[in-house]
Design an enzyme around this catalytic site. Structure first.
Site, PDB file in Angstrom:
ATOM      1  N   CYS A 141      42.304  41.607  43.217  1.00 23.83           N
ATOM      2  CA  CYS A 141      42.191  42.907  43.883  1.00 23.83           C
ATOM      3  C   CYS A 141      40.725  43.281  44.038  1.00 23.83           C
ATOM      4  O   CYS A 141      40.075  43.718  43.085  1.00 23.83           O
ATOM      5  CB  CYS A 141      42.928  43.981  43.088  1.00 23.83           C
ATOM      6  SG  CYS A 141      42.799  45.633  43.808  1.00 23.83           S
ATOM      7  N   CYS A 200      39.941  46.977  43.420  1.00 23.77           N
ATOM      8  CA  CYS A 200      39.923  47.337  42.003  1.00 23.77           C
ATOM      9  C   CYS A 200      38.646  46.873  41.314  1.00 23.77           C
ATOM     10  O   CYS A 200      38.047  47.599  40.519  1.00 23.77           O
ATOM     11  CB  CYS A 200      41.116  46.708  41.278  1.00 23.77           C
ATOM     12  SG  CYS A 200      42.718  46.969  42.055  1.00 23.77           S
ATOM     13  N   ASP A 201      38.226  45.640  41.596  1.00 24.67           N
ATOM     14  CA  ASP A 201      37.200  44.986  40.780  1.00 24.67           C
ATOM     15  C   ASP A 201      35.869  44.749  41.484  1.00 24.67           C
ATOM     16  O   ASP A 201      34.887  44.379  40.833  1.00 24.67           O
ATOM     17  CB  ASP A 201      37.737  43.635  40.279  1.00 24.67           C
ATOM     18  CG  ASP A 201      38.982  43.798  39.424  1.00 24.67           C
ATOM     19  OD1 ASP A 201      39.105  44.832  38.767  1.00 24.67           O
ATOM     20  OD2 ASP A 201      39.826  42.881  39.420  1.00 24.67           O
TER      21      ASP A 201
END
Length: 323
Positions: A154, A157-158
């Site tokens: 993701c 997300c990261d």
């Protein structure tokens, strides 16, 4: 078995009987990620007798995530497993019963609905499906060892954890192009690796990626191995011409997700990729059965959106039971 006097009456004494396990609930929630826990909070606050069947790995995808910086309320971020522990404790404090058992079968054809686990058969007036989705894996050496240590599924997300690094995105569809384009905000260079000679992404997504000077394409290559020392440092790429090594700070796998809906085939309507089809905000094709989170959401796939879908499902269930 000995008989002992009790209040002047002989009473047979034997081993104490175990209390009968409760098996009938107003609401059963299948899955214990952000969607399931949030739905549990809302259902229990509405004074519905609520059961969450968590499965064998409670917490969903976040239990394999290290720092979570994009969930509101945590100024300095929070570890994924810690966030899920907080979710669970809050649901329990509201009165939700949580059983760590895996659902093996369901029957949504008759009411009350039946949900079977490896240990018990439960009944409910309404059900919320929050079983999530599973990112597809490459299945190469080093992928599992470096998950959360440079291997990510993701970018949204990261991505911010990979500033000023050379990164690898694996995949050739729209999702891979979106991930690559997003990562250019942080990376020095993004290398898109795709096993075919042509991308599968839509033309407009391909054009955007090709127009970005930070993105480089390696078509006809496959990731054979991911290497590092405590964190990702290198990938081995294979092509018909042989192998080559590439230094990288992170590998983002973007080859798709599989919704965890196998259990509901033939009972709930799903689309061509297996995602549950909704009628409105959370209602499935079976009245009284609702869905929340990545099990129907193929677009956002974030903890915060999953929690929002759980909230909607919890409210919709309460209204359904009132009616």
């Amino acid at each position: 078995m000995a008989a002992e006097p009790e209040g002047g009456v002989l009473v047979e004494k034997g081993p104490p009987k175990e209390p009968r396990k409760k098996t009938k609930y107003d609401v059963i929630i299948i899955g214990a990620g952000p969607a399931g826990y949030t739905a549990g909070i809302y259902c229990s606050r509405a004074r519905r007798d609520t059961l969450i069947l968590s499965g064998i790995l409670p917490g969903g995808q976040l239990v394999n995530t290290t720092d979570v910086e994009n969930f509101p309320g945590f100024e300095n971020g929070i570890m994924g497993p810690d966030l899920m522990i907080n979710f669970r404790k809050q649901a329990e404090r509201m009165g939700t019963t949580i059983v760590d058992d895996e659902v093996v079968n369901v029957d949504f054809r008759h009411r009350p609905f039946k949900v079977l686990t490896s240990e018990e058969e439960y009944e409910a007036k309404a059900v919320i499906v929050g079983t999530g989705a599973t990112p597809r894996k490459l299945g190469v050496e080093g992928e599992k060892a470096f998950a959360g240590k440079g291997v990510s599924y993701c970018a949204t997300c990261d991505g911010p954890f990979f500033k000023n690094m050379e990164l690898v995105v694996v995949g050739g569809g729209d999702s891979a192009m979106e991930e690559a384009t997003f990562l250019t905000k942080f990376a020095t260079t993004v290398h898109v690796v795709h096993r075919r000679k042509e991308l599968r992404a839509s033309k407009i997504m391909q054009e955007r990626a090709h127009d970005d000077e930070k993105i480089r394409f390696h078509l006809g290559y496959e990731v054979k191995e991911i290497r590092g020392n405590g964190k990702v440092q290198q990938v081995v790429l294979a092509s018909p011409d042989g192998e080559e090594q590439m230094d990288t700070g992170g590998v983002f796998v973007a080859i798709g997700h599989d919704p965890n809906t196998e259990l509901f085939k033939g009972q709930l309507e799903t689309d061509d990729q297996g995602y549950i089809v909704l009628k409105g905000a959370s209602q499935t094709s079976v009245p009284g059965v609702f869905a929340a989170g990545d099990v129907h959401d193929r677009r956002y796939r974030q903890a915060i959106t999953a929690a929002g879908f759980g909230c909607m499902a919890g409210i919709d269930v309460n209204n359904y039971l009132d009616e």
